[in-house]
Design an enzyme around this catalytic site. Structure first.
Site, PDB file in Angstrom:
ATOM      1  CE  LYS A  43       7.421  -1.298   5.019  1.00 19.64           C
ATOM      2  NZ  LYS A  43       7.747  -2.185   3.917  1.00 19.64           N
ATOM      3  N   GLY A  80       3.551  -1.928 -10.762  1.00 19.62           N
ATOM      4  CA  GLY A  80       3.258  -1.096  -9.604  1.00 19.62           C
ATOM      5  C   GLY A  80       4.298  -0.004  -9.443  1.00 19.62           C
TER       6      GLY A  80
HETATM    7  P1  ATR Z   1       2.820  -0.270  -1.458  1.00 20.90           P
HETATM    8  O1  ATR Z   1       3.484   0.548  -0.412  1.00 20.90           O
HETATM    9  O2  ATR Z   1       2.459  -1.674  -1.032  1.00 20.90           O
HETATM   10  O3  ATR Z   1       3.536  -0.245  -2.765  1.00 20.90           O
HETATM   11  P2  ATR Z   1       1.017   1.693  -2.437  1.00 20.90           P
HETATM   12  O4  ATR Z   1       2.083   2.718  -2.336  1.00 20.90           O
HETATM   13  O5  ATR Z   1      -0.390   2.025  -2.000  1.00 20.90           O
HETATM   14  O6  ATR Z   1       1.377   0.389  -1.651  1.00 20.90           O
HETATM   15  O7  ATR Z   1       0.981   1.195  -3.975  1.00 20.90           O
HETATM   16  C1  ATR Z   1       0.083   0.239  -4.423  1.00 20.90           C
HETATM   17  C2  ATR Z   1       0.401  -0.065  -5.877  1.00 20.90           C
HETATM   18  O8  ATR Z   1      -0.477  -1.093  -6.334  1.00 20.90           O
HETATM   19  C3  ATR Z   1       0.192   1.107  -6.808  1.00 20.90           C
HETATM   20  O9  ATR Z   1       1.139   1.026  -7.842  1.00 20.90           O
HETATM   21  C4  ATR Z   1      -1.221   0.852  -7.337  1.00 20.90           C
HETATM   22  O10 ATR Z   1      -1.497   1.448  -8.579  1.00 20.90           O
HETATM   23  P3  ATR Z   1      -1.961   3.007  -8.654  1.00 20.90           P
HETATM   24  O11 ATR Z   1      -0.711   3.814  -8.509  1.00 20.90           O
HETATM   25  O12 ATR Z   1      -2.576   3.137  -9.983  1.00 20.90           O
HETATM   26  O13 ATR Z   1      -2.915   3.202  -7.528  1.00 20.90           O
HETATM   27  C5  ATR Z   1      -1.174  -0.642  -7.477  1.00 20.90           C
HETATM   28  N1  ATR Z   1      -2.505  -1.281  -7.478  1.00 20.90           N
HETATM   29  C6  ATR Z   1      -3.350  -1.449  -6.437  1.00 20.90           C
HETATM   30  N2  ATR Z   1      -4.453  -2.125  -6.813  1.00 20.90           N
HETATM   31  C7  ATR Z   1      -4.300  -2.399  -8.128  1.00 20.90           C
HETATM   32  C8  ATR Z   1      -5.098  -3.096  -9.101  1.00 20.90           C
HETATM   33  N3  ATR Z   1      -6.277  -3.627  -8.779  1.00 20.90           N
HETATM   34  N4  ATR Z   1      -4.608  -3.195 -10.361  1.00 20.90           N
HETATM   35  C9  ATR Z   1      -3.421  -2.656 -10.699  1.00 20.90           C
HETATM   36  N5  ATR Z   1      -2.628  -1.992  -9.824  1.00 20.90           N
HETATM   37  C10 ATR Z   1      -3.055  -1.873  -8.559  1.00 20.90           C
END
Ligand code: ATR
Length: 273
Positions: free
Chosen positions: A65, A126
């Site tokens: 994307k 997130g």
């Molecule tokens: P997407 O495009 O699906 O939003 P991304 O840009 O990789 O994917 O973002 C993933 C989000 O999920 C991020 O906000 C991430 O938090 P970090 O910025 O701290 O990495 C969050 N996330 C992923 N696994 C997590 C977990 N186990 N607990 C809390 N937040 C999580």
């Protein structure tokens, strides 16, 4: 016949061909919709080839994307704000227009569930691509407050600063959060690993609405957790998937398909009902 497809990697399990084929049948549009899974470093070439060979439009999903955002000729305002493109249309002038229908899909699905956004207090978990895409459409609905909480707090702060001009958006750490919230939207990918965002159960109450952008044949980890702590209204991202597709279909074909029946058929296809 007009050709459309979805680019992603992996994309084999995408429901987009199923959804768009039903939309086409319902609206009596002649089109075919397929899948493309280029190697991660071959997306740009694959996109060019698809349009050179007469493709009319495509969807773009993970992990392409952000790259699609840089490859189109022009961007819709909502794609510009989202920093990502999930829908591309070849216009009659031969211009590749990049759009983003994810946030509109989320808002449409929330409304179809009867969730009131105006004057509500929204908590968005997130700060990745999915959160970014949702922010402008959510703020357009005039919530009284929108709080972003993210594991990496600086990312939430950056997002809040970036969207501050559109409405009352702030960033708080998970520890700082103080309820009551009317709606919690989980945009994290935590459910993918069966994990939970570190949210205190004290924020869950019977009148809260819980939305997880993820979906599956059974409840996501986040929805199960929220139900355990008393949430009565829980929604997963399947409706958002269908609504963003309907919005993309409208961009391409100029005709808006109905989503209710398609969502029902998709649930049946997934074994949810
Ligand atoms: P997407 O495009 O699906 O939003 P991304 O840009 O990789 O994917 O973002 C993933 C989000 O999920 C991020 O906000 C991430 O938090 P970090 O910025 O701290 O990495 C969050 N996330 C992923 N696994 C997590 C977990 N186990 N607990 C809390 N937040 C999580």
């Amino acid at each position: 016949m007009d050709r459309y497809l979805v680019f992603g990697h992996p994309v084999r399990h995408s429901k987009s061909p199923f959804i768009h084929t039903l939309f086409a049948r319902q609206t009596q549009q002649e089109l075919e919709y397929g899948l493309a899974e280029p190697a991660v470093d071959e997306f740009a070439q694959a996109l060019r080839t698809f349009f050179d060979q007469g493709g009319k439009g495509c969807n773009v999903t993970v992990p392409f994307k952000e790259q699609a955002f840089t490859l189109v000729d022009c961007l819709s305002p909502r794609a510009k704000r989202a920093g990502a493109v999930n829908t591309i249309k070849l216009t009659d002038d031969g211009v590749l227009l990049g759009d983003n229908t994810d946030g509109a899909g989320l808002v449409a699905d929330l409304k179809s569930h009867g969730v009131t956004l105006a004057d509500s207090r929204i908590l968005l978990l997130g700060a990745g691509g999915a959160a970014r895409g949702a922010l402008a459409p959510l703020l357009t609905e005039l919530p009284s407050e929108l709080v972003i909480a993210n594991r990496t707090h600086t990312k939430a702060q950056q997002l809040a600063a970036e969207f501050h001009d559109l409405g009352p958006v702030t960033a708080q750490t998970y520890e700082q959060l103080a309820g009551p919230f009317d709606l919690v939207i989980n945009s994290t990918s935590a459910s993918l690993q069966g994990e939970l965002p570190p949210l205190t159960p004290a924020l869950i109450h019977t009148d809260i609405a819980i939305y997880d952008m993820m979906y599956g044949a059974s409840d996501t980890a986040f929805i199960s957790w929220a139900k355990q702590h008393g949430a009565r209204q829980t929604m997963d991202g399947l409706g958002m998937l269908v609504e963003q597709a309907a919005e993309a279909f409208t961009v391409w074909r100029g005709i808006r398909p109905g989503t209710k029946q398609v969502l029902r058929e998709l649930k049946r296809n997934l074994g949810v009902i």
